[in-house]
Write an enzyme that holds these catalytic residues in place. Sequence first.
Site, PDB file in Angstrom:
ATOM      1  N   CYS A 137      -1.254  -2.665  -0.203  1.00 43.89           N
ATOM      2  CA  CYS A 137      -0.009  -2.822   0.554  1.00 43.89           C
ATOM      3  C   CYS A 137      -0.045  -4.121   1.365  1.00 43.89           C
ATOM      4  O   CYS A 137      -1.048  -4.445   2.000  1.00 43.89           O
ATOM      5  CB  CYS A 137       0.184  -1.624   1.481  1.00 43.89           C
ATOM      6  SG  CYS A 137       1.724  -1.714   2.417  1.00 43.89           S
ATOM      7  N   CYS A 180      -4.501   1.573   8.804  1.00 51.28           N
ATOM      8  CA  CYS A 180      -4.329   2.005   7.411  1.00 51.28           C
ATOM      9  C   CYS A 180      -5.332   1.385   6.441  1.00 51.28           C
ATOM     10  O   CYS A 180      -5.380   0.159   6.286  1.00 51.28           O
ATOM     11  CB  CYS A 180      -2.912   1.692   6.955  1.00 51.28           C
ATOM     12  SG  CYS A 180      -2.613   2.278   5.271  1.00 51.28           S
ATOM     13  N   CYS A 191      11.730  13.193   7.968  1.00 49.43           N
ATOM     14  CA  CYS A 191      10.399  13.603   8.399  1.00 49.43           C
ATOM     15  C   CYS A 191       9.866  12.381   9.148  1.00 49.43           C
ATOM     16  O   CYS A 191       9.711  11.314   8.551  1.00 49.43           O
ATOM     17  CB  CYS A 191       9.557  13.924   7.171  1.00 49.43           C
ATOM     18  SG  CYS A 191       7.819  14.169   7.514  1.00 49.43           S
ATOM     19  N   CYS A 208      -0.565  -2.515   9.063  1.00 45.86           N
ATOM     20  CA  CYS A 208      -0.737  -1.371   9.968  1.00 45.86           C
ATOM     21  C   CYS A 208      -2.233  -1.210  10.295  1.00 45.86           C
ATOM     22  O   CYS A 208      -3.052  -1.029   9.380  1.00 45.86           O
ATOM     23  CB  CYS A 208      -0.188  -0.107   9.326  1.00 45.86           C
ATOM     24  SG  CYS A 208       1.495  -0.326   8.679  1.00 45.86           S
TER      25      CYS A 208
HETATM   26  S1  SF4 Z   1       0.798   2.627   6.567  1.00 48.08           S
HETATM   27 FE1  SF4 Z   1      -0.473   1.564   5.020  1.00 48.08          FE
HETATM   28  S2  SF4 Z   1       0.635   1.877   3.096  1.00 48.08           S
HETATM   29 FE2  SF4 Z   1       2.080   2.324   4.754  1.00 48.08          FE
HETATM   30  S3  SF4 Z   1       3.128   0.393   5.162  1.00 48.08           S
HETATM   31 FE3  SF4 Z   1       1.368   0.447   6.563  1.00 48.08          FE
HETATM   32  S4  SF4 Z   1      -0.274  -0.627   5.454  1.00 48.08           S
HETATM   33 FE4  SF4 Z   1       1.298  -0.088   3.954  1.00 48.08          FE
END
Ligand code: SF4
Length: 346
Positions: A60, A67, A195, A64
């Site tokens: 991704c 993550c 959600c 974040c």
């Molecule tokens: S939580 Fe993880 S998968 Fe979702 S947008 Fe953020 S970096 Fe990407």
Amino acid sequence: MPNASPETILRHDWSRAEVRALFDLSFPELLHRAASVHKDHFDPAEVQVSTLLSVKTGGCPEDCAYCPQAQRYHTGVDATKLMSTEAVLEKAKQAKAAGASRFCMGAAWRSPKDRDIPKVAAMIREVKSLGLETCATLGMLSGDQARALKDAGLDYYNHNLDTAPEFYNEIIRTREFQDRLDTLEHVRDVGMKTCCGGIVGMGESREQRAGLLQTLANLPAHPDSVPINRLVQVEGTPLAGTTELDPFEFVRTIAVARLMMPKSMVRLSAGRESMSDELQALCFLAGANSIFYGEKLLTTGNPDTERDLALFARLGLRPMQIVETAGTVHASIEDHQDHPAHTCAA
Ligand code: SF4
């Protein structure tokens, strides 16, 4: 339904000071109030069981800080392509056999490309045909994408606020808090259920936990499901090594969420595997009434699934069932929506 106490009236005008005052109650007083409101709206012996399947993992572009699927962090997560509809359907069948009533499909995207939407729509149609509620979490959505997913039969869209507006840029810099709100608006506008929750234990203050719940409860409609995640610290992410949140503070967060969003499903999701049975029991007492079985729990005989079933038996809990009426799948409990557009049409 029992008489509603003043605290069960749905409100969307919470001040930060009011939310802080709830957090600052004595622990027994807070739990007593939350349990009472929970019983006003739900059978406290019923817990909804949802299953999450990652249909596209890793790689991704977002940042974040919690993550492991962000490609910029070195967490050992290998990026995969979007699963086939057939493979997703097989997992959904296993989830249903294991007792799940809702099946959530997650893809590690910033937002889906338009060419991805027909593929996800096919998955949604197949999963729905099994009699499961469907949920997806695919990142930011345009209005047209939300409409296409709704038309395919998607019941819920997950899009978390993650944290308080004033703490957001400490956690994510590749998008704005307003982007989250915009996607939620698109989802609500097409009549899908939302959600939406967040993650605690990311180094935020109690004030900021209050800010997350204040923002959630003051949305135009309370989210139908409110996942409260406890940070799972993953080596390689910026939040690895963060001071652990006091477990009682986690329970307080659940209780305050229950008081502020009395008709929503309050869900224990990420971080539950590392909680003791006693902590989970406190969360159920505080008003949590939904759990996630992660995708690794899909196979029966899995030790974690066995542990959940044993905990349900010890606590006298039972999975919430779903019923199907004229093509509409909904929970067997009374209507728990707070917005006419979100009421299931049987
Ligand atoms: S939580 Fe993880 S998968 Fe979702 S947008 Fe953020 S970096 Fe990407």
